[in-house]
Design a protein around this motif. Sequence first.
Motif, PDB file in Angstrom:
ATOM      1  N   VAL A 125       5.016  -8.728   0.192  1.00 47.34           N
ATOM      2  CA  VAL A 125       4.748  -9.622   1.602  1.00 47.34           C
ATOM      3  C   VAL A 125       5.650  -9.625   2.555  1.00 47.34           C
ATOM      4  O   VAL A 125       6.561  -9.997   2.633  1.00 47.34           O
ATOM      5  CB  VAL A 125       3.952 -10.644   1.459  1.00 47.34           C
ATOM      6  CG1 VAL A 125       3.675 -11.358   2.331  1.00 47.34           C
ATOM      7  CG2 VAL A 125       2.705 -10.293  -0.064  1.00 47.34           C
ATOM      8  N   GLU A 139       1.346 -14.931   0.502  1.00 47.29           N
ATOM      9  CA  GLU A 139       0.612 -14.480   2.220  1.00 47.29           C
ATOM     10  C   GLU A 139       0.326 -15.324   2.891  1.00 47.29           C
ATOM     11  O   GLU A 139       0.262 -14.621   4.422  1.00 47.29           O
ATOM     12  CB  GLU A 139      -0.636 -14.010   1.487  1.00 47.29           C
ATOM     13  CG  GLU A 139      -0.868 -12.172   0.790  1.00 47.29           C
ATOM     14  CD  GLU A 139      -0.656 -12.417  -0.725  1.00 47.29           C
ATOM     15  OE1 GLU A 139      -0.262 -14.016  -1.486  1.00 47.29           O
ATOM     16  OE2 GLU A 139      -0.914 -11.631  -1.756  1.00 47.29           O
ATOM     17  N   THR A 164       5.248 -10.249  -4.093  1.00 48.41           N
ATOM     18  CA  THR A 164       3.962 -11.289  -4.970  1.00 48.41           C
ATOM     19  C   THR A 164       5.100 -11.449  -6.837  1.00 48.41           C
ATOM     20  O   THR A 164       4.771 -10.149  -6.931  1.00 48.41           O
ATOM     21  CB  THR A 164       3.344 -11.157  -4.820  1.00 48.41           C
ATOM     22  OG1 THR A 164       2.874  -9.494  -5.627  1.00 48.41           O
ATOM     23  CG2 THR A 164       2.809 -11.529  -4.152  1.00 48.41           C
ATOM     24  N   TYR A 189       1.061  -5.621   3.617  1.00 45.61           N
ATOM     25  CA  TYR A 189       1.953  -6.087   2.222  1.00 45.61           C
ATOM     26  C   TYR A 189       2.588  -4.074   2.417  1.00 45.61           C
ATOM     27  O   TYR A 189       2.348  -3.650   3.038  1.00 45.61           O
ATOM     28  CB  TYR A 189       1.080  -5.287   1.084  1.00 45.61           C
ATOM     29  CG  TYR A 189       0.229  -6.565   0.257  1.00 45.61           C
ATOM     30  CD1 TYR A 189       0.919  -7.560  -0.182  1.00 45.61           C
ATOM     31  CD2 TYR A 189      -1.078  -6.464   0.760  1.00 45.61           C
ATOM     32  CE1 TYR A 189      -0.152  -8.528  -0.545  1.00 45.61           C
ATOM     33  CE2 TYR A 189      -1.669  -7.498   0.295  1.00 45.61           C
ATOM     34  CZ  TYR A 189      -0.998  -8.200  -0.383  1.00 45.61           C
ATOM     35  OH  TYR A 189      -1.754  -9.522  -0.461  1.00 45.61           O
ATOM     36  N   MET A 204       0.822 -12.852   6.218  1.00 49.26           N
ATOM     37  CA  MET A 204       1.824 -12.523   6.773  1.00 49.26           C
ATOM     38  C   MET A 204       1.471 -10.974   7.614  1.00 49.26           C
ATOM     39  O   MET A 204       0.057 -11.042   7.883  1.00 49.26           O
ATOM     40  CB  MET A 204       1.803 -11.746   5.609  1.00 49.26           C
ATOM     41  CG  MET A 204       0.043 -11.084   4.472  1.00 49.26           C
ATOM     42  SD  MET A 204       0.664 -10.162   3.160  1.00 49.26           S
ATOM     43  CE  MET A 204      -1.495  -9.710   2.842  1.00 49.26           C
ATOM     44  N   THR A 227      -3.716  -3.844   1.786  1.00 51.89           N
ATOM     45  CA  THR A 227      -3.315  -4.663   3.047  1.00 51.89           C
ATOM     46  C   THR A 227      -4.633  -4.442   3.815  1.00 51.89           C
ATOM     47  O   THR A 227      -5.389  -5.974   4.317  1.00 51.89           O
ATOM     48  CB  THR A 227      -2.227  -4.182   4.492  1.00 51.89           C
ATOM     49  OG1 THR A 227      -1.230  -3.953   3.561  1.00 51.89           O
ATOM     50  CG2 THR A 227      -2.232  -4.623   6.072  1.00 51.89           C
TER      51      THR A 227
END
Lengths: 546, 546
Positions: free
Chosen positions: B203, B334, B193, B405, B402, B412
């Motif tokens: 992501v 995401e 990101t 992370y 997603m 996450t």
Amino acid sequence: MTQNNNIFEQSLDQNAANYAALSPISFLERSAFVYPHKTATVNGNIRKNWAEVYDRCRQLASALNKRGITKGQTVSIIAPNISEHFEAHFGIPMSGAVLNSINTRLDAEAISFILQHAETKVLLVDREFSEVAEKALKMVPNKPLIIDIDDPNYVGGHLIGELTYDAFLEEGDADYTWSVPDNEWDAISLNYTSGTTGDPKGVVYHYRGAYLNAVSNVMSWNMVNHPVYLWTLPMFHCNGWCFPWTIAATSGTSVSLRQVRPELIYDLIKTEKVGYFCGAPIVLNMLNSASQELKAGINHEVKVMTAGAAPPAAVIQGMEEMGFKVTHVYGLTETYGPSVVCAWHDKWDDENEAQKAKLKSRQGVRAPMLDELMIADPSTLIPVPKDGKSIGEIFMRGNLIMKGYLKNTSTTNAAFKGGWFHSGDLAVWHEDGYIEIKDRSKDVIISGGENISSIEIEDILYRHPKIQEAAVVAKHDDKWGETPCAFITLAPDAELTEQEVINSCKDNMANFKAPKTVIFGELPKTSTGKIQKFVLREQANDADRL
Amino acid sequence: MTQNNNIFEQSLDQNAANYAALSPISFLERSAFVYPHKTATVNGNIRKNWAEVYDRCRQLASALNKRGITKGQTVSIIAPNISEHFEAHFGIPMSGAVLNSINTRLDAEAISFILQHAETKVLLVDREFSEVAEKALKMVPNKPLIIDIDDPNYVGGHLIGELTYDAFLEEGDADYTWSVPDNEWDAISLNYTSGTTGDPKGVVYHYRGAYLNAVSNVMSWNMVNHPVYLWTLPMFHCNGWCFPWTIAATSGTSVSLRQVRPELIYDLIKTEKVGYFCGAPIVLNMLNSASQELKAGINHEVKVMTAGAAPPAAVIQGMEEMGFKVTHVYGLTETYGPSVVCAWHDKWDDENEAQKAKLKSRQGVRAPMLDELMIADPSTLIPVPKDGKSIGEIFMRGNLIMKGYLKNTSTTNAAFKGGWFHSGDLAVWHEDGYIEIKDRSKDVIISGGENISSIEIEDILYRHPKIQEAAVVAKHDDKWGETPCAFITLAPDAELTEQEVINSCKDNMANFKAPKTVIFGELPKTSTGKIQKFVLREQANDADRL
């Protein structure tokens, strides 16, 4: 246990936020949410929008649960292609139960077999089929709950159940929180193959496959939002090729059709602005042969999807000349209906009509969501060359293949032997990768050691202007082993002799392939419109013995 | 262990015949098989068909494997929107590796952070970015293998790697049997990101989500086969919203675009007959402001998908008046890019242009394959009423979210708290179920205890003919807590005073919501064209202190 060093597999598991079971019911929920006032179903003058249909489906699911129906139980339905049948594709799975649409053309014995084999707990019956259902139920020891579909558009039959469908819905709650599958591998429906011999087999579909084939239909057919879809194809046939779920995915309109009659079909195409319908070649043939009066007055595009047998080139050509756009697909009950599509190439538009129809009569390539398709040797699974000549069996694999046959492990295992689904259909692979069916395994005619494709002969016969329908089967022959025997229905008022038919074949193909026998008359058909070759095969050989 | 009495779960397991991991690579294989001679990629005068692209992708995968790249390792790329970047979306996953497209507008420090965090093993670099890449690599202790993309259409930069992309492909084998994911939950790509503060977050996308969002795009946008798609949207942005895979699913054409310039875009729309492109509102604005000469001569339908910020109604209106059909979508890195769509209603066609644009400026409803979307209280997760007024946070869940992370468990977990993905965006829910973003959580202005939406003010400002761009942020205020501060770029040759701007807002909204301060000048933007509100926030408060 070895340590997992893959950084992409550490603390990145599935959870409620990032994983949901694929389910076509989600399309109903979305259409009701986004387009609540759009017409979802039409049955004569009864129209319901997506909000109403969603409510009714939730009521159905709720009422089933209140009557004790739970996950893994079967709810069967015998009904024509009407709105209640459409709703059953959602409401029954939403209760956790498995939908079983029964072929309406079966006799009482076959229906009774299915009700017992499926262990049906609830049966929905339309009045039109009350008589056969009643007869079937007499043979079923564990009676299901019977619910009558009392369609005001139909006169006839009688109520045989405990209550009507609408009264049953009243028992349910439209605010009901419907059941989502625990697992996308859960069963959503059960479809018995019509089976030309032996007991019908129960093909089990899962949520994942139903979802994916619903979407694969959209992509194969280049469908855009809000299709108006007419039910010329039976819903009991592979769940209408998954089109109830496709219609929900595209927020379309499901137009009921109780009887496949050209006047009705043309009328609905014009009044409801039908843009899509599916059907066996026999349906196309019927529409093609209709009067000019019926055909006149269609000013919008109509897309037709056809399968069920290789449609004769002449039929495809006739439809296209009428301005209907035909897509040819292929599949089996075991593949959720269409899983192979004759994907069109723009450059083919430049071919003449006959060549276009010829190209289109091929079954084609894998549908967007079928994973693999091959023509291979049935014993070695080695693919045949792409030469348009070498015949092999059609094999498929992937997400558009059934879970298996219900309570039939050995047949399931045989169907999946070697990690591929064995279709039982024989085809060639053309150089461009398009497959063309040459026959069902058992329909090949082996004459003097040469394989003769019955379809090749039929295709020639169909091109004859005086021939309306044709089917060719193997006839026992002491000298040749087998010879081709043609069964023919002539066009109205047409006349042809056996020798004229044979000569016309010889003019168009290798002489040894031409039929040795020709029999005129009506062709026997299965409930889904397929010509019953096993009946013809008996007749061909009986004729010999007479 | 209880016995399973569900007859639908007995001997009906997954096997090689009836289950395949969902993977968007299957779409490439299909396009190459069905439409081998169709143009797949265009980069200036270099055109490649689907068969060639498939070969090159297999060569890329094979070459990576020969260099020791295996499953779970990262291959990064810094390149503009050219064909090699398109190929990377297939060839890299086909080796088992994870694709990491790096934002080309990042500085060396940020790139170096990503290369280290992702543990990049191979880096593909286009000459245009050789300088920044070289600088970034100096800071990376474990050097990846560097491969140069040597695009003949570009002059500048230099080769910094061991070999060129084309030479690397030569090492690979086009007959290579590429790797299919063991599990559709395996990682396919990694997208950092842009993050306005702190280190970028990685992501992770999985095959299942990439496949489903590729198809969800087709359905949201009513795409038919063979779209010609122009790359106005960066491929490094959520993998180009999954459009490389959508183009493969529809056997379309990927038209390269190194620089987002109106002359180039209009030229390609006309010469390549581009039918689809995506872009932030800033791209639409740029096209909208182009000369009549550039705009003239487009005789086919062009569909535009826009997102990234709520596009001002005036911009949407301008595009539609030009004859472009705008679809407004919303999503985040995401959510694989677009997961919410302003699904159109035919009846809205009857509204006037301003009202249509207003309806279209709303973010909308869940995309066909997003499972759930709600506006809810961020602490209780209780949905807010659908009244068009109550502000809540946007939450999503399902298959378009997603994996999480990379190497960031706590973030996450926070993002997935309560079983929903927390978007951080604030919105209202209209009566018809359509959502409308009011602000990023941190962009709400709280003035005298009242929440003021900066987007509402911006929307008013954008309607002013003399204002080209506008952004509103909170400015600290001793009396009110915060007050709205507007940053404005005037249209060329236009003049406006601070008071005129404030008065024009007061004419159109509650007085307390009008900006108290107006600052004129260029607006700072992130690499993806988003206005950097955190910079403006600092400027607003610095101005105060001066």
